[in-house]
Design a protein around this motif. Sequence first.
Motif, PDB file in Angstrom:
ATOM      1  N   HIS A  74       0.818  -1.199   0.000  1.00 31.71           N
ATOM      2  CA  HIS A  74       0.000   0.000   0.000  1.00 31.71           C
ATOM      3  C   HIS A  74       0.849   1.245   0.000  1.00 31.71           C
ATOM      4  CE1 HIS A  74      -3.768   2.133   0.974  1.00 31.71           C
ATOM      5  NE2 HIS A  74      -4.252   1.105   0.339  1.00 31.71           N
ATOM      6  N   GLU A  75       2.037   1.132   0.549  1.00 28.20           N
ATOM      7  CA  GLU A  75       2.945   2.275   0.585  1.00 28.20           C
ATOM      8  C   GLU A  75       3.655   2.461  -0.750  1.00 28.20           C
ATOM      9  OE1 GLU A  75       5.597   1.657   3.814  1.00 28.20           O
ATOM     10  OE2 GLU A  75       4.133   2.245   5.333  1.00 28.20           O
ATOM     11  N   THR A 170       7.955   6.677   3.094  1.00 25.40           N
ATOM     12  CA  THR A 170       7.983   5.800   1.936  1.00 25.40           C
ATOM     13  C   THR A 170       8.986   6.211   0.883  1.00 25.40           C
ATOM     14  OG1 THR A 170       6.155   7.062   1.016  1.00 25.40           O
ATOM     15  CG2 THR A 170       5.609   5.066   2.207  1.00 25.40           C
ATOM     16  N   VAL A 171      10.046   6.838   1.319  1.00 23.11           N
ATOM     17  CA  VAL A 171      11.060   7.229   0.353  1.00 23.11           C
ATOM     18  C   VAL A 171      12.429   6.983   0.955  1.00 23.11           C
ATOM     19  CG1 VAL A 171      11.305   9.621   1.071  1.00 23.11           C
ATOM     20  CG2 VAL A 171      11.591   9.035  -1.324  1.00 23.11           C
TER      21      VAL A 171
ATOM     22  N   GLY B  73      -6.989   0.872   7.686  1.00 22.61           N
ATOM     23  CA  GLY B  73      -6.308   1.680   8.686  1.00 22.61           C
ATOM     24  C   GLY B  73      -5.274   2.560   8.033  1.00 22.61           C
ATOM     25  N   HIS B  74      -4.591   1.992   7.074  1.00 22.48           N
ATOM     26  CA  HIS B  74      -3.558   2.727   6.381  1.00 22.48           C
ATOM     27  C   HIS B  74      -4.139   3.826   5.522  1.00 22.48           C
ATOM     28  CE1 HIS B  74       0.500   2.958   4.586  1.00 22.48           C
ATOM     29  NE2 HIS B  74       0.792   2.510   5.773  1.00 22.48           N
ATOM     30  N   TRP B 162      -0.153   7.665  -8.628  1.00 19.34           N
ATOM     31  CA  TRP B 162      -0.411   6.725  -7.545  1.00 19.34           C
ATOM     32  C   TRP B 162      -1.058   7.444  -6.364  1.00 19.34           C
ATOM     33  CZ3 TRP B 162       2.255   6.716  -2.744  1.00 19.34           C
ATOM     34  CH2 TRP B 162       1.963   5.609  -1.938  1.00 19.34           C
ATOM     35  N   LEU B 163      -0.494   8.600  -6.012  1.00 24.03           N
ATOM     36  CA  LEU B 163      -1.046   9.346  -4.885  1.00 24.03           C
ATOM     37  C   LEU B 163      -2.457   9.832  -5.184  1.00 24.03           C
ATOM     38  CD1 LEU B 163      -0.668  10.498  -2.101  1.00 24.03           C
ATOM     39  CD2 LEU B 163       0.472  12.481  -3.099  1.00 24.03           C
ATOM     40  N   LEU B 164      -2.696  10.201  -6.421  1.00 22.87           N
ATOM     41  CA  LEU B 164      -4.029  10.668  -6.788  1.00 22.87           C
ATOM     42  C   LEU B 164      -5.055   9.548  -6.664  1.00 22.87           C
ATOM     43  CD1 LEU B 164      -3.188  12.943  -9.829  1.00 22.87           C
ATOM     44  CD2 LEU B 164      -4.191  13.647  -7.651  1.00 22.87           C
ATOM     45  N   ARG B 165      -4.694   8.382  -7.117  1.00 22.27           N
ATOM     46  CA  ARG B 165      -5.600   7.237  -6.951  1.00 22.27           C
ATOM     47  C   ARG B 165      -5.909   7.024  -5.481  1.00 22.27           C
ATOM     48  NH1 ARG B 165      -2.678   4.692 -10.885  1.00 22.27           N
ATOM     49  NH2 ARG B 165      -1.380   3.646  -9.344  1.00 22.27           N
TER      50      ARG B 165
END
Lengths: 243, 243
Positions: A74-75, A170-171, B73-74, B162-165
């Motif tokens: 997920h990350e 996450t980086v 949760g994430h 990815w972040l937008l999704r």
Amino acid sequence: MNVEGTLDQDDPYVAAPPSSRRRGVLADEVAGYVRQLILTGSLRPGTKIDQDAVGRALDVSRSPIREALVVLGHEGLLDLTPRRGASVAQLRREDIIDHYELFGVVSGRAAAMAAELLDEDQIRELNELHSRFTGDDQEVLQQLNHDFHRVINLAAPRRTRWLLRHLERTVPANYYEFADGWNHRAVEHHASILEAITRRDPEGARSAMEGHLHESGVAAADQLEERGFFTDPDTGGPAEAGQ
Amino acid sequence: MNVEGTLDQDDPYVAAPPSSRRRGVLADEVAGYVRQLILTGSLRPGTKIDQDAVGRALDVSRSPIREALVVLGHEGLLDLTPRRGASVAQLRREDIIDHYELFGVVSGRAAAMAAELLDEDQIRELNELHSRFTGDDQEVLQQLNHDFHRVINLAAPRRTRWLLRHLERTVPANYYEFADGWNHRAVEHHASILEAITRRDPEGARSAMEGHLHESGVAAADQLEERGFFTDPDTGGPAEAGQ
DNA sequence: ATAGTAAATACATTATGCATAATAATAGTC
DNA sequence: GACTATTATTATGCATAATGTATTTACTAT
């Protein structure tokens, strides 16, 4: 077996748990462990994660491991393919740059709000932290840098803080000392951010912060490139997905 | 199995009935199920998640359920307290607004890149989609809106997409038809975004997109407020954490 | 009656077992 | 000798069982 990139010899899953007692949430422990392996480059992009191997290394069963893999997937650090398990996601230079750019716009939002909302005490604290930003103890500098940003982020609402924590974790890099000369420039960046906040100039703070993280991204990418993070040790070329 | 000394010829064991049930990834199924319950307001903030109840409802065991809860949760939809299970996270108006604001800065970055990088065909496609944005079939409008943004986001690099999704999935509303009159304003917003992109004006596209999502956030929050999403049905006041 | 403590219960978390999909290995054919 | 089909093995994903912890309840003592 012994597919390209799997363990066997040169087993990357090494570290044993610190001590048997005192077992907190195992899944978190596992996630941290695997995350570290990925971000430090011990697990190359494309390599499959052997659940049993992780289990042996940390002496846990597969349940917490699976949960950890789900989190890491997920990350964005792992690719999770349904019946084929987890493999380390590709991390190209472009991704690092992009990530820091995102970090920039979100952090910029926090900085803008900080310029409006931080009270005098907090601004004093920022000055405090900023003034201590000297020396060359990377550990200390790391901590000071972290605290500096944390105080600024206090001004942002919950969801923004949550996303920032997410992006921070996450980086790669910032696990490592940055390149020489970086600290000096970081101090200058911080100074201009702090100045804009003191000036109560939201847009100034935003653009200063965005610039700071843009340059951080370049520095981080350079650092990683230097360490060979993006190049496949076998071919010498860019790392590609395993088989 | 069936290591050695097995019966080769004369195999009496016919193939098992192929029917059974072929299910996809159960964890995803569970996650979607619970996510829906939360985003539609069926599960109020603060409510504890009963793992066994979910298991009974969907006829799955705890393993996929746990994985689903970890994911949620994430995503920020659940609070996961170590030995006390999962409960629905608080979602206040402030969080919705903040979320869309974040959506705005990230989407704004995508729009800015789109203004620079989209080719003529893609811009034509945007016009195509934009021109079809009429009528009052919420389903169709939803789809067109989604496609419009998707084409723009194509210009952004992987991590940003990815972040937008991610941001898209973890916020309520846009599961629902927006308020009356919203479509009209959305069309205007889209028009100005499209205009800036056509003009090859990155900063114009960015601010148009940010404005669009800012207003979307307000609209979504209003919509949710109207539906009583933020108010505890018992007390009539704002929803608070369950005991 | 109330506060404190201890037993009991409920439930989250971890471990293990089993069935099946995926992959490697082997045999068979052209 | 190369390529395809079949078998065997490995590992993933789900289910169930076991374990430990938090919370509630009951009981005793002040």
